[in-house]
Design an enzyme around this catalytic site. Structure first.
Site, PDB file in Angstrom:
ATOM      1  CE1 TYR A  53     -24.125  -8.858  71.505  1.00 55.38           C
ATOM      2  CE2 TYR A  53     -25.420  -6.941  70.843  1.00 55.38           C
ATOM      3  CZ  TYR A  53     -24.254  -7.697  70.763  1.00 55.38           C
ATOM      4  OH  TYR A  53     -23.243  -7.306  69.930  1.00 55.38           O
ATOM      5  CG  HIS A 106     -14.388  -8.884  71.784  1.00 52.23           C
ATOM      6  ND1 HIS A 106     -14.320  -9.685  70.672  1.00 52.23           N
ATOM      7  CD2 HIS A 106     -13.368  -8.006  71.672  1.00 52.23           C
ATOM      8  CE1 HIS A 106     -13.299  -9.302  69.911  1.00 52.23           C
ATOM      9  NE2 HIS A 106     -12.695  -8.290  70.497  1.00 52.23           N
ATOM     10  CG  ASN A 198      -9.419 -21.840  63.339  1.00 53.24           C
ATOM     11  OD1 ASN A 198     -10.119 -21.562  64.307  1.00 53.24           O
ATOM     12  ND2 ASN A 198      -9.663 -21.359  62.137  1.00 53.24           N
ATOM     13  CD  GLU A 200     -12.073 -22.708  57.500  1.00 54.94           C
ATOM     14  OE1 GLU A 200     -12.532 -23.612  56.806  1.00 54.94           O
ATOM     15  OE2 GLU A 200     -12.594 -21.586  57.611  1.00 54.94           O
TER      16      GLU A 200
HETATM   17  N1  APR Z   1     -13.205 -26.079  66.210  1.00 54.05           N
HETATM   18  C1  APR Z   1     -12.223 -25.181  65.925  1.00 54.05           C
HETATM   19  N2  APR Z   1     -12.406 -24.091  65.156  1.00 54.05           N
HETATM   20  C2  APR Z   1     -13.633 -23.883  64.663  1.00 54.05           C
HETATM   21  C3  APR Z   1     -14.716 -24.761  64.912  1.00 54.05           C
HETATM   22  C4  APR Z   1     -14.464 -25.899  65.713  1.00 54.05           C
HETATM   23  N3  APR Z   1     -15.408 -26.805  66.005  1.00 54.05           N
HETATM   24  N4  APR Z   1     -15.809 -24.294  64.265  1.00 54.05           N
HETATM   25  C5  APR Z   1     -15.432 -23.164  63.641  1.00 54.05           C
HETATM   26  N5  APR Z   1     -14.115 -22.913  63.866  1.00 54.05           N
HETATM   27  C6  APR Z   1     -13.296 -21.795  63.399  1.00 54.05           C
HETATM   28  C7  APR Z   1     -13.676 -21.265  62.038  1.00 54.05           C
HETATM   29  O1  APR Z   1     -12.983 -21.983  61.014  1.00 54.05           O
HETATM   30  C8  APR Z   1     -13.236 -19.801  62.117  1.00 54.05           C
HETATM   31  O2  APR Z   1     -11.899 -19.641  61.677  1.00 54.05           O
HETATM   32  O3  APR Z   1     -13.509 -20.730  64.304  1.00 54.05           O
HETATM   33  C9  APR Z   1     -13.327 -19.495  63.621  1.00 54.05           C
HETATM   34  C10 APR Z   1     -14.471 -18.581  64.008  1.00 54.05           C
HETATM   35  O4  APR Z   1     -14.256 -17.319  63.423  1.00 54.05           O
HETATM   36  P1  APR Z   1     -15.285 -16.114  63.618  1.00 54.05           P
HETATM   37  O5  APR Z   1     -16.660 -16.572  63.333  1.00 54.05           O
HETATM   38  O6  APR Z   1     -14.768 -14.964  62.848  1.00 54.05           O
HETATM   39  O7  APR Z   1     -15.212 -15.817  65.206  1.00 54.05           O
HETATM   40  P2  APR Z   1     -14.124 -14.998  66.011  1.00 54.05           P
HETATM   41  O8  APR Z   1     -12.785 -15.127  65.391  1.00 54.05           O
HETATM   42  O9  APR Z   1     -14.276 -15.368  67.437  1.00 54.05           O
HETATM   43  O10 APR Z   1     -14.642 -13.518  65.808  1.00 54.05           O
HETATM   44  C11 APR Z   1     -13.965 -12.465  66.432  1.00 54.05           C
HETATM   45  O11 APR Z   1     -15.674 -10.987  65.725  1.00 54.05           O
HETATM   46  O12 APR Z   1     -17.768  -9.996  65.428  1.00 54.05           O
HETATM   47  C12 APR Z   1     -16.902 -10.524  66.226  1.00 54.05           C
HETATM   48  O13 APR Z   1     -16.883  -9.651  68.346  1.00 54.05           O
HETATM   49  C13 APR Z   1     -17.087 -10.830  67.630  1.00 54.05           C
HETATM   50  O14 APR Z   1     -15.502 -11.755  69.187  1.00 54.05           O
HETATM   51  C14 APR Z   1     -15.980 -11.829  67.852  1.00 54.05           C
HETATM   52  C15 APR Z   1     -14.923 -11.397  66.846  1.00 54.05           C
END
Ligand code: APR
Length: 230
Positions: A53, A106, A198, A200
């Site tokens: 962190y 979170h 998103n 994708e």
């Molecule tokens: N613009 C839009 N979407 C994007 C971009 C971008 N430039 N880059 C990546 N993404 C999308 C990816 O396709 C993916 O679907 O963002 C998403 C990120 O997903 P995760 O990495 O799983 O992040 P998140 O959904 O925030 O995770 C949720 O998991 O471990 C944890 O606590 C942590 O808050 C977090 C939670």
């Protein structure tokens, strides 16, 4: 209550240079989630958890909000009281872009939490578990982050906000982590329209009425322009 409720995830901060979790090269491909993001991991090796962190806090401090954060701040400025951001992100890029109505479900890198007495204070840039709590003095300092197995913050207020929203928008989240993964369904059941933005399709794309795919820095400003024109 806000008519537009916006859920954000790591994808909105990706173009600010902060890593996502589950994309190729994501944080969970480099670190073991169980070791750095669970209470058990912290009990076993608090030094490792703080290293993780501390590095993320440094990255977040050095990053700047991007066009997507700025567009959401503009939406709030131009529709005062009508927008609420519920973020899974622990960075402060929404606030630094100017958003005021932001709930960090979170937790936040900027916060320190005493594991002994639950006192909270502003985190220094570099934290250690042996830092004494300013309230009770216990050397049990942890980041104020909600780990797997812990209850996210603001949940009662979040359920109310979702139930009263006219539009629920999800930006940059993979839809793999609960309870946020069901928010689109929850809002829709209560009568909201739902929009996913998103890179994708996420794991829960089918729960949304509308979807736009591409980088948040392009999609979000376009969408905000459209909302403000109508
Ligand atoms: N613009 C839009 N979407 C994007 C971009 C971008 N430039 N880059 C990546 N993404 C999308 C990816 O396709 C993916 O679907 O963002 C998403 C990120 O997903 P995760 O990495 O799983 O992040 P998140 O959904 O925030 O995770 C949720 O998991 O471990 C944890 O606590 C942590 O808050 C977090 C939670």
């Amino acid at each position: 209550m806000a008519s537009i409720v916006i859920l954000t995830g790591a994808g909105i901060s990706a173009e600010s240079g902060l890593g996502t979790f589950r994309d190729k090269d994501g944080l969970w491909t480099k670190y073991e989630l169980k070791k750095v993001a669970t209470p058990e991991g912290f009990a076993r090796n608090p030094r490792l958890v703080h290293e993780f962190y501390n590095a993320r806090r440094k990255n977040a401090v050095e990053a700047s909000p991007n066009a997507a954060h700025e567009a959401l701040a503009r939406l709030e400025r131009e529709m005062p009281g009508e927008t609420l951001i519920i973020t899974q992100n622990v960075d402060d890029l929404h606030e630094r872009a100017g958003s005021k109505a932001v709930w960090h479900m979170h937790g936040q890198l900027a916060g320190a939490l005493c594991a002994a007495c639950d006192h909270r204070w502003t985190a220094p840039l570099v934290m250690s578990h042996t830092d004494p709590c300013p309230s009770c003095g216990a050397p049990s300092t942890r980041p104020d982050i909600v780990w797997f197995g812990e209850m996210p913050y603001h949940m009662e207020d979040i359920w109310v906000a979702l139930s009263e929203a006219a539009l629920f928008v999800s930006i940059g989240t993979s839809g793999t982590v609960y309870p946020a993964a069901t928010f689109a369904q929850d809002a829709a059941q209560a009568g909201a329209e739902t929009l996913e933005m998103n890179l994708e399709p996420s794991d829960v794309s089918r729960d949304f009425d509308m979807a736009r795919f591409g980088p948040a820095s392009e999609l979000v400003p376009q969408w905000v322009d459209e909302v403000l024109k109508t």
